[in-house]
Design a protein around this motif. Structure first.
Motif, mmCIF file in Angstrom:
data_model
loop_
_atom_site.group_PDB
_atom_site.id
_atom_site.type_symbol
_atom_site.label_atom_id
_atom_site.label_comp_id
_atom_site.label_asym_id
_atom_site.label_seq_id
_atom_site.Cartn_x
_atom_site.Cartn_y
_atom_site.Cartn_z
ATOM 1 N N LEU B 81 0.834 -1.204 0.000
ATOM 2 C CA LEU B 81 0.000 0.000 0.000
ATOM 3 C C LEU B 81 0.866 1.251 0.000
ATOM 4 O O LEU B 81 0.587 2.218 -0.707
ATOM 5 C CB LEU B 81 -0.924 0.002 1.218
ATOM 6 C CG LEU B 81 -2.180 -0.863 1.106
ATOM 7 C CD1 LEU B 81 -2.932 -0.882 2.426
ATOM 8 C CD2 LEU B 81 -3.089 -0.318 0.008
ATOM 9 N N THR B 82 1.948 1.226 0.801
ATOM 10 C CA THR B 82 2.854 2.382 0.839
ATOM 11 C C THR B 82 3.404 2.644 -0.555
ATOM 12 O O THR B 82 3.431 3.791 -1.023
ATOM 13 C CB THR B 82 4.016 2.127 1.815
ATOM 14 O OG1 THR B 82 3.505 1.530 2.990
ATOM 15 C CG2 THR B 82 4.724 3.417 2.159
ATOM 16 N N LEU B 83 3.857 1.588 -1.198
ATOM 17 C CA LEU B 83 4.407 1.737 -2.545
ATOM 18 C C LEU B 83 3.381 2.351 -3.491
ATOM 19 O O LEU B 83 3.680 3.315 -4.211
ATOM 20 C CB LEU B 83 4.812 0.362 -3.084
ATOM 21 C CG LEU B 83 6.263 -0.049 -2.931
ATOM 22 C CD1 LEU B 83 6.477 -1.422 -3.528
ATOM 23 C CD2 LEU B 83 7.174 0.969 -3.622
ATOM 24 N N VAL B 84 2.180 1.789 -3.466
ATOM 25 C CA VAL B 84 1.140 2.262 -4.388
ATOM 26 C C VAL B 84 0.842 3.733 -4.145
ATOM 27 O O VAL B 84 0.770 4.537 -5.078
ATOM 28 C CB VAL B 84 -0.128 1.400 -4.228
ATOM 29 C CG1 VAL B 84 -1.278 2.021 -4.989
ATOM 30 C CG2 VAL B 84 0.130 -0.007 -4.726
ATOM 31 N N PHE B 85 0.712 4.092 -2.867
ATOM 32 C CA PHE B 85 0.375 5.485 -2.581
ATOM 33 C C PHE B 85 1.542 6.424 -2.905
ATOM 34 O O PHE B 85 1.330 7.568 -3.295
ATOM 35 C CB PHE B 85 -0.079 5.638 -1.120
ATOM 36 C CG PHE B 85 -1.532 5.346 -0.940
ATOM 37 C CD1 PHE B 85 -2.472 6.350 -1.080
ATOM 38 C CD2 PHE B 85 -1.964 4.063 -0.672
ATOM 39 C CE1 PHE B 85 -3.819 6.083 -0.943
ATOM 40 C CE2 PHE B 85 -3.305 3.778 -0.522
ATOM 41 C CZ PHE B 85 -4.244 4.794 -0.663
ATOM 42 N N THR B 86 2.783 5.926 -2.729
ATOM 43 C CA THR B 86 3.930 6.764 -3.101
ATOM 44 C C THR B 86 3.937 6.977 -4.606
ATOM 45 O O THR B 86 4.159 8.101 -5.089
ATOM 46 C CB THR B 86 5.249 6.082 -2.668
ATOM 47 O OG1 THR B 86 5.092 5.566 -1.360
ATOM 48 C CG2 THR B 86 6.393 7.076 -2.682
ATOM 49 N N LEU B 87 3.696 5.907 -5.339
ATOM 50 C CA LEU B 87 3.660 6.040 -6.795
ATOM 51 C C LEU B 87 2.519 6.961 -7.225
ATOM 52 O O LEU B 87 2.662 7.761 -8.141
ATOM 53 C CB LEU B 87 3.518 4.662 -7.442
ATOM 54 C CG LEU B 87 4.755 3.764 -7.294
ATOM 55 C CD1 LEU B 87 4.479 2.377 -7.857
ATOM 56 C CD2 LEU B 87 5.962 4.389 -7.981
ATOM 57 N N LEU B 98 -6.543 7.377 -6.285
ATOM 58 C CA LEU B 98 -6.326 6.934 -4.908
ATOM 59 C C LEU B 98 -6.183 8.099 -3.943
ATOM 60 O O LEU B 98 -6.378 7.939 -2.743
ATOM 61 C CB LEU B 98 -5.055 6.081 -4.825
ATOM 62 C CG LEU B 98 -5.175 4.632 -5.252
ATOM 63 C CD1 LEU B 98 -3.809 4.003 -5.352
ATOM 64 C CD2 LEU B 98 -6.037 3.873 -4.248
ATOM 65 N N ILE B 99 -5.754 9.237 -4.461
ATOM 66 C CA ILE B 99 -5.430 10.328 -3.535
ATOM 67 C C ILE B 99 -6.156 11.626 -3.902
ATOM 68 O O ILE B 99 -5.520 12.631 -4.236
ATOM 69 C CB ILE B 99 -3.908 10.568 -3.469
ATOM 70 C CG1 ILE B 99 -3.317 10.567 -4.894
ATOM 71 C CG2 ILE B 99 -3.221 9.543 -2.618
ATOM 72 C CD1 ILE B 99 -1.897 11.040 -4.962
ATOM 73 N N PRO B 100 -7.490 11.612 -3.816
ATOM 74 C CA PRO B 100 -8.201 12.871 -4.055
ATOM 75 C C PRO B 100 -7.954 13.892 -2.936
ATOM 76 O O PRO B 100 -8.045 15.091 -3.154
ATOM 77 C CB PRO B 100 -9.666 12.449 -4.100
ATOM 78 C CG PRO B 100 -9.731 11.183 -3.325
ATOM 79 C CD PRO B 100 -8.403 10.516 -3.521
ATOM 80 N N GLY B 101 -7.625 13.410 -1.765
ATOM 81 C CA GLY B 101 -7.384 14.317 -0.633
ATOM 82 C C GLY B 101 -5.898 14.567 -0.447
ATOM 83 O O GLY B 101 -5.263 15.250 -1.233
ATOM 84 N N GLY B 102 -5.330 13.971 0.603
ATOM 85 C CA GLY B 102 -3.917 14.181 0.883
ATOM 86 C C GLY B 102 -3.041 13.289 0.027
ATOM 87 O O GLY B 102 -3.469 12.251 -0.478
ATOM 88 N N THR B 103 -1.782 13.694 -0.161
ATOM 89 C CA THR B 103 -0.852 12.913 -0.968
ATOM 90 C C THR B 103 0.210 12.277 -0.082
ATOM 91 O O THR B 103 0.429 11.060 -0.117
ATOM 92 C CB THR B 103 -0.154 13.832 -1.992
ATOM 93 O OG1 THR B 103 -1.156 14.561 -2.673
ATOM 94 C CG2 THR B 103 0.645 13.029 -2.984
ATOM 95 N N ASN B 104 0.864 13.103 0.696
ATOM 96 C CA ASN B 104 1.991 12.623 1.488
ATOM 97 C C ASN B 104 1.575 12.096 2.853
ATOM 98 O O ASN B 104 2.231 11.203 3.395
ATOM 99 C CB ASN B 104 3.018 13.738 1.658
ATOM 100 C CG ASN B 104 3.638 14.102 0.330
ATOM 101 O OD1 ASN B 104 3.668 13.278 -0.582
ATOM 102 N ND2 ASN B 104 4.101 15.328 0.214
ATOM 103 N N SER B 105 0.496 12.636 3.376
ATOM 104 C CA SER B 105 0.055 12.189 4.691
ATOM 105 C C SER B 105 -0.306 10.698 4.703
ATOM 106 O O SER B 105 0.088 9.984 5.634
ATOM 107 C CB SER B 105 -1.121 13.063 5.133
ATOM 108 O OG SER B 105 -1.882 12.437 6.093
ATOM 109 N N PRO B 106 -1.011 10.170 3.686
ATOM 110 C CA PRO B 106 -1.265 8.721 3.686
ATOM 111 C C PRO B 106 0.024 7.909 3.635
ATOM 112 O O PRO B 106 0.131 6.863 4.307
ATOM 113 C CB PRO B 106 -2.077 8.487 2.411
ATOM 114 C CG PRO B 106 -2.583 9.794 2.001
ATOM 115 C CD PRO B 106 -1.684 10.830 2.574
ATOM 116 N N VAL B 107 0.995 8.388 2.856
ATOM 117 C CA VAL B 107 2.266 7.663 2.757
ATOM 118 C C VAL B 107 2.943 7.627 4.113
ATOM 119 O O VAL B 107 3.424 6.581 4.563
ATOM 120 C CB VAL B 107 3.176 8.335 1.706
ATOM 121 C CG1 VAL B 107 4.556 7.705 1.730
ATOM 122 C CG2 VAL B 107 2.553 8.232 0.328
ATOM 123 N N LEU B 108 2.930 8.768 4.774
ATOM 124 C CA LEU B 108 3.552 8.843 6.098
ATOM 125 C C LEU B 108 2.877 7.865 7.063
ATOM 126 O O LEU B 108 3.539 7.087 7.758
ATOM 127 C CB LEU B 108 3.446 10.276 6.617
ATOM 128 C CG LEU B 108 3.951 10.524 8.038
ATOM 129 C CD1 LEU B 108 5.417 10.174 8.161
ATOM 130 C CD2 LEU B 108 3.718 11.964 8.453
#
Lengths: 336, 609
Positions: B81-87, B98-108
Motif C-alpha cells: 500500500l505504501t508503494l502504491v500510494f507513493t507512486l 487513490l489520492i483525491p485528498g492528501g498525498t503525502n500524509s497517507p504515505v507517512l
C-alpha cells in the motif's frame, strides 16, 4: 403610529392578576395584560423589572403564584408544551436554538405540535407519514423563505451569524402556528440595519394575523412598532397605553432615570453643579469645554427626550418643562 | 455571530493565498525523501518473502522463503500500500484516483504502520524465542526497509501549508501537522451502477478485513490492529473514505443492503465454528449497543444500567422457552418468546423510566446504574431461599433448548450450497436479521418527528418544551424503545449461550456485553450514528478477546485507550456531521458565509452581542 389591520378585535391573551413570588421576593405583582388580535404590544421596563419572569409565567415555564393566564378565553395549563399547543409561541432572550441541528431541522422541531406522527407511524412509514413529513418540510421551507434563511436550510444553526439566529428562532416559533408570538428582546445585540429588518419582520408577522407581545430595550424599536406599550417596574405594571402616553408618563421616566430628591436638596445640587461646571469651563477651556458644553445644554435643549432612553425626535411627547428640568439634571448633579 | 478569526470562513481558499511553506518533520530534500520511501517500502516488501525466523515455534510459520505467512502478510500488505500510494504521489496515470485528498500524509501514515507492524513482529519474535539471534536476514531486510521508508516519509512535505499560527518549533508539532490533509474536492458523478459497484466492493473488502481480524491469533491480531489503524487513517487522509461516505450517503438503501449481504456472507467464509461464535457475540453486542444509541445518542439520556434490559429479555425468553430448569412449564414458539421478551423489557423500561426520567443528567445516570445492579441481585435472589423461586439464583437457567424455525434446527450443522453452517453460524444468521430490524428501527425513528424531538431534547430541553414537545413523554418513548430493542436482542442471546446466569449482566466486566462496554461502544463508535456503535462493538469485543494474555492489564489498557481516543477524537470513530462540527470548531466543514454585513457595522455588532 400603526393602524389596526383587522376590524374585529378579539382578545388573544388575557393575563389577570399574575403574581410570581420566589420565596420572599415578589418578581411580578398582580400584572394584568391583554393582547388583542392584530396587535403588537410592547413590554418595557428597566433591567430586573420582571419582564422575562412575566413571559415565563405566560408560557408555563413558571407556575404563577397567583392569577391566571387565558388564551382566547381558555385558561392555560402551566406546562410549556401545552401552552405552545394552545397557540402561544416564544423566543428566548438568550438565543436557545438547537445548536447542533440544521436550520431546517430547527424549524421542523417547531412543527412538533402541529403534526401527529408518533413512533409507530415513523417505524411503519405508511403513506400518511410521508405526506405529513413532506407537508412539514414544505411549511418549514416556506417559513425559512419568509424570514430569509431558505438558502441556509442545511447549515448548522450554531454556524449562523447572530442576527440570523434570531430570525431562525422566530421562524421556529412561527412553525408552531401560534396565534400569539412572544418575543423576548428580539433585537438584543443587533446593529441598526438588522434592527430595522427585525421591525419589518414583526410587522409582516402581524400582517399574517398573529398578535405579538414583545419585550425590548430598544425604545426606538418599541415605539415604532407597538400599538400599545406596557411598562413594568419592580414587578408591577406602572402604565399601559400608546407610545405617546407612555413616553410622556413621568413615572416611566422616573423609573428609568430615577427621581430627584424633593425640594431644597435638588435645587441646591443644581446650583452646585452649575457652579462647578462654570468653574471647570473657566479653568480648562480647551479640554473641558467640548465635553461639558453639551452636558450643560441638555436640560434646556431637549428637556423631555433625554430621559426616555432614546425616543425618536419626531415623536417627542408633550412638554413637562417644570418637572423635566430638575429631573434631567438630577442624576447628573449627583454624579460628580 | 461568531467572533472567531477571520480565516475561518472558506478556509481552503484563504489558506492557499496566505499560507506559509509546506514543512516536513525531518529536513530532507523532497526527491531524496521520495526515493527513500520507494526503496524502503520495496525492501520491506521483498523482505517478507524471505524467512524471518528459523523455527515454527513462533506462531504463523515465518520460516518459509518465497511464501509469506502470518505477520509477514501484514507487513507485505502495508508495504505494498505504501508503494502504491507513493507512486500515486508521483501522479502516475491510473493511480491518481487513490489520492483525491492528501498525498503525502497517507504515505507517512502507512509507512509508520509498516514500521510499527514490522518492529512489533521483530520484537515479538525476539521476546518469544529469547533473543535477537532468532531473527533471520529477511526480518532485518524488512525492518530496515520499513525504517528507511518511515524516515523518507517523515521528510516529505506536509499536504497542508503552514499558517502563521501553526506551531512548528519541535518535530512533534511538525509531525502532527504532517498528518493533516485537505478534504477531497467533490467527485465527479459516476453512473449509478458504478457507484453501487464501488459500495459493494468496499463492503466486500471491509468484510474480508474484519473476517481476517476475527480469525487472527493474538500476535497476528496486534499486527493487524496496528496496520488497520494506520491504514484506515491513511485512507481517510487520502480522501477515499470521505468519498465513500458521500457515496453511501447518496445510496443509503443500497449501502444497507450491501452491508447486510456482506455480513450474511461471513459464516460462509468460516470453516471453524468458534469464529462464527465470535461473530454472533459481536452481533448481539452491536445490536444492544445500537439500542443504547437511541437512548444515549439521540435522546441524550445517560443510561448506565442498560445491560439489565438485555437480561430481562434473555431471562424472559429462557423462562418461556421450555428449559427444564424454568419454573414455568411452557414452551412458546420462538416468535412468541421474542414478543414476550421484548414486551417484558418494554414494561421494565416504562416502570424504571416513568419515575426516573423526571431527573436530568447525572441523577438519571446514577438511578439507572442502581437499577442495573438491582436487576442482577434480584435475579440472584429469586432462588427459592432468599426469595421466591423464579430464576434459579446464581445457577441461572441452563439447557435452553435450541431453536427450530420452519423445520430448520439451528442447533445442528447444515450443509447449504456446499458450505457447512455450524450451530453458531445458524444463530449468526438469525441474529443478523435482528440486527437489521434494529438498524431499521433506529434509522426510521431517528429521522422522524419523534427523532427530531429526541435530538431537540438533548440539545436544549427548555427550548424543546417551549416548542411544544412533551419532554417527559418523548424521553419515556426513547427509554422504552431502547429497552425493547435490548430485550429483543436478549431473546436470541438466551438461545445462543445455552444458559443464562445473573453474572452475565454486570456493570463492568472484561467480557462484553456489560453496561460499561455498551456505553463505551456507543461513545467510541460515534453517538447518534448507525455504523458507529456497530464498529465500536466489534472492536470492543475483538480487542479483549484477542488480548486475553494481558489478563489483569486488559481493563487498564482499555481505559487508557478510551482516554486517548476521547482526547484526540471526541466524536468517536464514526462521526456524524453534527458531532464533527461540535467538537472541532476550527476545521469546520460547514462554515457560514460572512460577507453579509457591511464593514462599518461589525463593531456595533460585536459590542452588542
Amino acid at each position: 403610529m400603526t393602524t389596526m389591520t383587522t376590524a374585529t378585535t378579539t382578545t388573544v391573551l388575557e393575563a389577570s392578576g399574575v403574581t410570581m413570588r420566589f420565596g420572599g421576593l415578589t418578581a411580578v405583582r398582580a400584572v394584568d395584560l391583554t393582547v388583542n388580535t392584530g396587535e403588537i404590544v410592547g413590554l418595557i421596563g428597566p433591567n430586573g423589572a420582571g419582564k422575562t419572569t412575566f413571559f415565563n409565567c405566560l408560557t408555563g415555564l413558571y407556575v404563577p403564584t397567583e392569577g391566571k393566564v387565558a388564551y382566547k378565553g381558555t385558561v392555560l395549563p402551566a406546562k410549556p408544551h401545552l401552552v405552545t399547543t394552545a397557540g402561544i409561541a416564544r423566543t428566548f432572550q438568550n438565543i436557545r436554538l438547537f445548536a447542533n441541528m440544521t436550520v431546517l431541522e430547527n424549524v421542523l422541531v417547531g412543527r412538533h405540535t402541529r403534526t401527529k406522527e408518533g413512533l409507530w407511524s415513523a417505524l411503519l412509514r405508511g403513506p400518511g407519514f410521508k405526506k405529513a413529513e413532506a407537508a412539514s418540510h414544505a411549511r418549514a421551507m416556506e417559513l425559512l423563505d419568509f424570514v430569509g434563511l431558505a438558502h441556509k436550510a442545511d447549515h448548522l444553526s450554531r454556524n449562523l451569524p447572530y442576527g440570523e439566529q434570531r430570525k431562525l428562532e422566530i421562524a421556529r416559533a412561527l412553525a408552531s402556528e401560534p396565534g400569539l408570538l412572544l418575543l423576548d428582546e428580539p433585537t438584543a445585540g443587533m446593529n441598526p440595519q438588522e434592527t430595522r429588518a427585525a421591525e419589518e419582520l414583526v410587522f409582516a408577522i402581524r400582517d399574517q394575523g398573529i398578535a405579538v407581545l414583545v419585550i425590548e430595550h430598544d425604545m426606538r424599536f418599541i415605539f415604532n412598532l407597538c400599538d400599545r406599550v406596557a411598562v413594568l417596574v419592580q414587578g408591577e405594571k406602572l402604565v399601559e397605553g400608546t407610545s405617546d402616553v407612555v413616553q410622556a408618563d413621568e413615572r416611566v421616566i422616573a423609573a428609568y432615570l430615577g427621581t430627584p430628591f424633593e425640594g431644597a436638596p435638588g435645587a441646591a445640587e443644581v446650583a452646585e453643579v452649575e457652579a462647578a461646571e462654570a468653574h471647570q469651563e473657566g479653568t480648562t477651556p480647551d479640554t473641558a469645554a467640548p465635553d461639558t458644553a453639551p452636558r450643560a445644554a441638555t436640560p434646556a435643549d431637549t428637556p423631555d427626550t433625554a430621559p426616555a432612553a432614546d425616543p425618536p425626535p419626531d415623536t417627542a411627547p408633550p412638554h413637562h418643562e417644570d418637572g423635566a428640568t430638575p429631573r434631567a439634571t438630577g442624576p447628573e448633579g449627583k454624579a460628580p | 455571530m461568531t467572533t472567531k478569526t477571520p480565516s475561518t470562513p472558506d478556509t481552503p481558499r484563504l489558506t492557499k493565498t496566505t499560507a506559509g511553506p509546506h514543512i516536513s518533520t525531518l529536513p530532507l530534500p523532497e526527491p531524496l525523501a521520495r526515493l527513500l520511501v520507494l526503496i524502503g517500502s520495496a525492501a520491506a516488501l521483498l523482505g517478507t518473502f524471505l524467512a524471518w525466523t528459523w523455527t515454527t515455534a513462533f506462531p504463523g510459520n515465518l520460516t518459509v522463503t518465497g511464501y509469506p505467512g502470518g505477520l509477514q502478510v501484514i507487513t507485505l500488505t502495508g508495504a505494498a500500500l505504501t508503494l502504491v500510494f507513493t507512486l500515486a504521489g508521483h501522479r502516475l496515470r491510473g493511480l491518481t484516483w487513490l489520492i483525491p485528498g492528501g498525498t503525502n500524509s497517507p504515505v507517512l501514515l502507512l509507512s509508520l504502520g509498516v514500521l510499527g507492524t514490522t518492529g512489533y513482529t521483530m520484537g515479538a519474535i525476539s521476546d518469544h524465542l529469547g533473543g535477537i539471534v532468532n531473527l533471520e536476514p529477511g526480518a532485518w531486510i524488512s525492518g530496515i526497509g520499513a525504517l528507511t521508508a518511515a524516515i523518507g516519509a517523515l521528510g516529505l512535505p506536509s499536504d497542508t501549508p503552514t499558517t502563521p499560527d501553526t506551531p512548528t518549533s519541535n518535530p512533534w508539532q511538525r509531525l502532527r501537522h504532517s498528518f493533516k490533509a485537505p478534504a477531497p474536492p467533490r467527485a465527479k458523478t459516476l453512473p449509478d451502477w458504478a457507484e453501487i459497484l464501488i459500495i459493494a466492493a468496499s463492503f466486500g473488502i471491509g468484510l474480508y478485513v474484519l473476517a481476517y481480524g476475527i480469525e487472527a491469533y493474538s500476535e497476528l491480531f496486534i499486527g493487524f490492529l496496528i496496520t488497520a489503524c494506520f491504514g484506515a487513517t491513511a485512507l481517510h487522509r487520502a480522501g477515499l473514505i470521505p468519498r465513500l461516505n458521500t457515496l453511501t450517503a447518496k445510496h443509503r438503501n443500497v449501502t444497507l443492503a450491501a452491508a447486510l449481504v456482506a455480513a450474511a456472507l461471513f459464516p460462509f467464509t468460516q470453516s471453524d465454528a468458534s469464529y462464527a461464535l465470535i461473530g454472533v457475540n459481536i452481533l448481539i453486542f452491536a445490536t444492544v449497543a445500537l439500542g443504547l444509541n437511541v437512548v444515549v445518542g439521540l435522546a441524550g439520556l445517560l443510561d448506565l444500567g442498560y445491560v439489565a434490559f438485555l437480561g430481562v429479555g434473555a431471562y424472559t425468553a429462557a423462562l418461556v422457552s421450555g428449559s427444564p430448569a424454568s419454573t414455568f412449564d411452557v414452551h412458546f414458539p420462538f416468535w412468541a418468546a421474542v414478543l414476550t421478551g421484548a414486551a417484558a423489557s418494554l414494561a421494565f423500561g416504562v416502570i424504571i423510566g416513568a419515575p426516573t426520567l423526571r431527573l436530568r443528567g447525572d441523577y438519571l445516570a446514577i438511578v439507572t446504574l442502581g437499577f442495573g445492579e438491582i436487576f442482577r441481585i434480584t435475579m440472584n435472589n429469586l432462588n427459592g431461599r432468599s426469595g421466591p423461586d423464579l430464576t434459579n439464583g446464581a445457577q441461572g437457567i441452563p439447557n435452553i433448548p435450541d431453536l427450530q424455525l420452519f423445520g430448520y434446527n439451528l442447533g445442528i450443522e447444515h450443509d447449504v450450497l456446499g458450505f457447512t453452517l455450524s450451530r453458531p453460524a445458524n444463530y449468526y444468521l438469525l441474529m443478523l436479521l435482528f440486527t437489521a430490524v434494529v438498524v431499521l428501527v433506529f434509522r426510521r425513528s431517528g429521522e422522524s418527528r419523534i427523532g427530531r424531538a429526541w435530538v431537540a431534547i438533548r440539545e436544549d430541553e427548555t427550548a424543546a418544551t417551549a416548542m411544544g414537545i412533551n419532554g417527559f413523554r418523548v424521553k419515556l418513548i426513547a427509554f422504552a424503545l431502547g429497552a425493547t430493542l435490548a430485550g429483543f436482542a436478549g431473546t436470541v442471546q438466551a438461545h445462543v449461550s445455552y444458559s443464562i446466569t445473573p453474572e452475565q449482566y454486570l456493570f463492568a466486566n472484561t467480557v462484553p456485553p456489560n453496561s460499561a462496554f455498551l456505553l463505551a461502544a456507543v461513545i467510541l463508535g460515534g453517538m447518534g450514528t448507525i455504523s458507529g456503535p456497530l464498529i465500536g462493538a466489534a472492536l470492543l469485543y475483538l480487542i479483549p478477546a484477542k488480548l486475553q494474555f494481558l489478563e489483569d492489564y486488559q481493563l487498564l489498557l482499555f481505559g487508557l485507550a478510551l482516554i486517548l481516543l476521547m482526547r484526540f477524537r471526541p466524536e468517536g470513530l464514526v462521526a456524524n456531521k453534527r458531532a464533527q462540527l461540535e467538537y472541532h470548531e476550527t476545521d469546520q466543514l460547514d462554515v457560514p458565509d460572512q460577507q453579509k454585513l457591511p464593514e462599518g457595522t461589525v463593531g456595533v455588532h460585536k459590542a452588542g452581542a
